[in-house]
Design a protein around this motif. Structure first.
Motif, short mmCIF file in Angstrom:
data_model
loop_
_atom_site.label_atom_id
_atom_site.label_comp_id
_atom_site.label_asym_id
_atom_site.label_seq_id
_atom_site.Cartn_x
_atom_site.Cartn_y
_atom_site.Cartn_z
N PHE A 92 27.85 25.99 51.78
CA PHE A 92 28.71 25.47 50.98
C PHE A 92 29.65 24.36 51.32
CE2 PHE A 92 27.67 28.82 47.74
CZ PHE A 92 27.18 27.99 46.67
N ASN A 93 30.29 24.73 52.41
CA ASN A 93 31.24 23.96 52.96
C ASN A 93 30.61 22.56 53.91
OD1 ASN A 93 33.34 25.79 52.30
ND2 ASN A 93 33.38 26.53 54.23
N ALA A 94 29.43 22.76 54.34
CA ALA A 94 28.92 21.52 54.74
C ALA A 94 28.58 20.51 53.81
CB ALA A 94 27.54 22.10 55.47
N GLY A 95 28.57 20.87 52.43
CA GLY A 95 28.40 19.84 51.54
C GLY A 95 26.80 19.80 51.03
N PHE A 96 26.35 18.68 50.18
CA PHE A 96 25.42 18.79 49.42
C PHE A 96 24.14 18.48 50.59
CE2 PHE A 96 21.82 16.13 47.54
CZ PHE A 96 21.48 16.88 46.73
N LEU A 97 24.33 17.54 51.49
CA LEU A 97 23.26 17.44 52.45
C LEU A 97 23.61 18.39 53.53
CD1 LEU A 97 23.06 13.50 52.74
CD2 LEU A 97 21.52 14.95 51.26
N THR A 98 22.48 18.89 54.11
CA THR A 98 22.86 20.14 55.26
C THR A 98 22.73 19.55 56.70
OG1 THR A 98 21.77 21.83 53.65
CG2 THR A 98 21.87 22.33 55.77
N PRO A 99 23.59 19.64 57.46
CA PRO A 99 23.48 19.47 58.76
C PRO A 99 22.13 19.81 59.57
CG PRO A 99 25.64 19.99 58.38
CD PRO A 99 25.04 20.50 57.22
N THR A 100 21.56 19.27 60.43
CA THR A 100 20.28 20.04 60.89
C THR A 100 20.50 21.24 61.45
OG1 THR A 100 19.53 17.53 61.44
CG2 THR A 100 18.50 19.31 62.51
N SER A 101 21.76 21.63 62.18
CA SER A 101 22.07 22.63 62.93
C SER A 101 22.21 24.03 62.15
CB SER A 101 23.45 22.69 63.67
OG SER A 101 24.45 22.39 63.15
N LEU A 102 22.36 23.89 60.74
CA LEU A 102 22.54 24.71 59.72
C LEU A 102 21.32 24.86 58.96
CD1 LEU A 102 26.41 24.17 58.57
CD2 LEU A 102 25.34 25.84 60.39
#
Length: 250
Positions: A92-102
């Motif tokens: 959730f905290n990463a935002g709408f677009l997901t970082p690759t590492s997550l």
């Protein structure tokens, strides 16, 4: 009644865009490959990247002993191959677009070592009930078909299985609610490729996908109904890259 029908007919029919680029990503070589990307205020911000720096000790004695992974990922099985999701609050905290590492990971075998030079030599073989059987490289796809970028959310079929298993035990391991990830994917419409190879009308019913992975029980595969794959509104892509995400291997 007539005026209501007229208004309904005038309402534009929803469809995915033929070409989608964040407004700051112009279609010239310099800007597409630039590292400084600023998203338009009406579009979700690009994810903050935190590339993993070390190999997890759990991977030391496996074929994945060269893969660096984010320590925030939750391993769903204690053995190889690697399968994981992020903690829900982290996602959730990463935002709408997901970082690759997550990004959630569903692996059926070891991670293959692939760089851009090797990938450039890959071919997509299309055969079976089609008039125009073809072998296409990544560069062929970009040359023959319009390249688009779409926001796509991927969800594991086992997402939230842990809750289901509490009620009735099923097959598969205990996924939480974070087996879901979103990115801006760049590639070509599967529908355009199918138009190019011309499936036999009345005979071809499904598009069957098969990977080149070397797995104990044969290559991984899946399928989709042909009529759904031919509809661009379903947003099915053959993907080459992801905007704003420096892909790490997971």
């Amino acid at each position: 009644m007539g005026s209501i029908l007229q208004k309904m007919e005038e309402k534009p029919r929803y469809s995915l865009p033929e070409m989608f680029y964040p407004l700051t990503l112009h279609q010239d070589e310099e800007n597409i490959q630039g590292k400084e990307l600023t998203m338009h205020k009406d579009l979700p911000p690009l994810p903050a990247m935190k590339l993993p720096s070390a190999v997890d000790s759990a991977d030391t004695n496996t074929p994945d002993n060269w893969v660096k992974r984010d320590e925030r990922l939750v391993r769903l099985t204690g053995k190889h191959p690697f399968n994981c999701e992020a903690k829900l609050d982290t996602l959730f905290n990463a935002g709408f677009l997901t970082p690759t590492s997550l990004f959630y990971v569903r692996n059926h075998g070891a991670v293959p070592k692939v760089d851009r030079d090797k990938a450039a030599g890959w071919t997509l073989k299309i055969h079976g009930l089609v008039e125009n059987e073809s072998d296409l490289t990544i560069s062929d796809l970009a040359r023959l078909f319009p390249v688009v970028t779409l926001p796509v959310t991927l969800v594991c079929a086992g997402n939230r299985r842990k809750e289901q298993n509490v009620v009735r035990k099923g097959l598969g391991f205990n996924w939480g609610a974070a087996g879901v990830s979103t990115a801006l994917f760049t590639g070509v419409y599967l529908a355009d490729i199918l138009d190019f190879v011309r499936p036999f009308r009345g005979k071809a019913k499904h598009v069957i996908f098969e990977g080149s992975d070397v797995l104990p029980n044969g290559p991984y595969g899946t399928s989709q109904k042909l009529n759904k794959a031919q509809n661009k509104e379903n947003g099915m892509l053959i993907v080459e890259d992801s905007v704003g995400n420096e892909w790490s291997t997971t």
